[in-house]
Design a protein around this motif. Sequence first.
Motif, PDB file in Angstrom:
ATOM      1  N   ASP A 140     -39.370   1.311  -0.555  1.00 46.43           N
ATOM      2  CA  ASP A 140     -38.074   1.191  -1.223  1.00 46.43           C
ATOM      3  C   ASP A 140     -36.977   1.457  -0.201  1.00 46.43           C
ATOM      4  OD1 ASP A 140     -35.877   1.161  -2.838  1.00 46.43           O
ATOM      5  OD2 ASP A 140     -36.567   2.702  -4.235  1.00 46.43           O
ATOM      6  N   THR A 141     -36.386   0.372   0.333  1.00 48.34           N
ATOM      7  CA  THR A 141     -35.320   0.535   1.328  1.00 48.34           C
ATOM      8  C   THR A 141     -34.031   1.051   0.695  1.00 48.34           C
ATOM      9  OG1 THR A 141     -34.711  -1.795   1.063  1.00 48.34           O
ATOM     10  CG2 THR A 141     -36.266  -1.256   2.830  1.00 48.34           C
ATOM     11  N   MET A 213     -36.058   5.458   3.393  1.00 51.71           N
ATOM     12  CA  MET A 213     -35.448   5.261   4.696  1.00 51.71           C
ATOM     13  C   MET A 213     -35.617   6.467   5.625  1.00 51.71           C
ATOM     14  SD  MET A 213     -34.442   2.215   4.852  1.00 51.71           S
ATOM     15  CE  MET A 213     -33.594   2.384   6.422  1.00 51.71           C
ATOM     16  N   LEU A 216     -38.592   5.077   7.338  1.00 53.18           N
ATOM     17  CA  LEU A 216     -38.388   3.771   7.966  1.00 53.18           C
ATOM     18  C   LEU A 216     -37.375   3.830   9.107  1.00 53.18           C
ATOM     19  CD1 LEU A 216     -38.276   1.532   4.751  1.00 53.18           C
ATOM     20  CD2 LEU A 216     -40.216   1.896   6.290  1.00 53.18           C
ATOM     21  N   SER A 217     -36.344   4.665   8.971  1.00 53.96           N
ATOM     22  CA  SER A 217     -35.298   4.714   9.989  1.00 53.96           C
ATOM     23  C   SER A 217     -35.770   5.353  11.285  1.00 53.96           C
ATOM     24  CB  SER A 217     -34.083   5.473   9.458  1.00 53.96           C
ATOM     25  OG  SER A 217     -34.424   6.823   9.165  1.00 53.96           O
ATOM     26  N   TYR A 222     -38.425  -2.607  11.649  1.00 48.80           N
ATOM     27  CA  TYR A 222     -39.280  -3.175  10.607  1.00 48.80           C
ATOM     28  C   TYR A 222     -38.659  -4.488  10.171  1.00 48.80           C
ATOM     29  CZ  TYR A 222     -35.874  -1.375   7.221  1.00 48.80           C
ATOM     30  OH  TYR A 222     -34.725  -1.110   6.522  1.00 48.80           O
TER      31      TYR A 222
END
Length: 233
Positions: A140-141, A213, A216-217, A222
């Motif tokens: 979930d971005t 995030m 992900l960050s 990505y």
Amino acid sequence: MRLWFIVALLALALVALLYFSGDGGSIYGSDADNVVRAIYLGLIGIAAGAALLGSGIRFGEASRNIAIWLAVAVAMAASYQYRYELQDVASRLTAGLAPGSPLSVTDADGRRSTVIEKDGSGHFQTLGAVNGQPVRFMVDTGATTTVLSERDARAVGYDVDALTFNIPVSTANGMTRAARVTADEIRIGDVFRNRQPVFVAGPGQLDQSLLGMSFLSTLAGYNVRGDRMVLID
């Protein structure tokens, strides 16, 4: 005895050639190192062949054994040469046998990447791990921080009943309240991060854990390619 006498004569001949070659490291126009290597390998071959003949082992049996060992050596060399491609094949087989398993690949430079497949609902979902315990995530971005459902938080080992749920969190599923904890490790395939901030959703507030995030960050990058999301370490 005759074998070793022949080998000794050949060795003396080699020494003589080296001693009397006076043209800057060459023997009869050929590089001295190459000549020495050829003679050295020839001596080994002669000795090995003579040993086989003198051992009484039948030629067919000896040939078969040599072929087996050569095949083993070639297989080992090929496995090492194509180790990254074989790793890719193994990961793909694992992903196929266990739907939702991330596909991890390490390139020749040692850089890791993990591929997440889109499921039937159109979301990127993957099997991951938090503190070594399996957790199924939906990527979930829109979530600032990775969020664990109450069920997954308990399975990981957090004392959910002792947490204070006072942090408003906005996700793709709407607003919820969460408690803040720290994960020793979050792992998706071969990509992992240590000491990650994590929210734990309140009881009954979230059906599935979200990879947000905060994880992900930290990656090199990505991207989404069709039905695949690639996490680049």
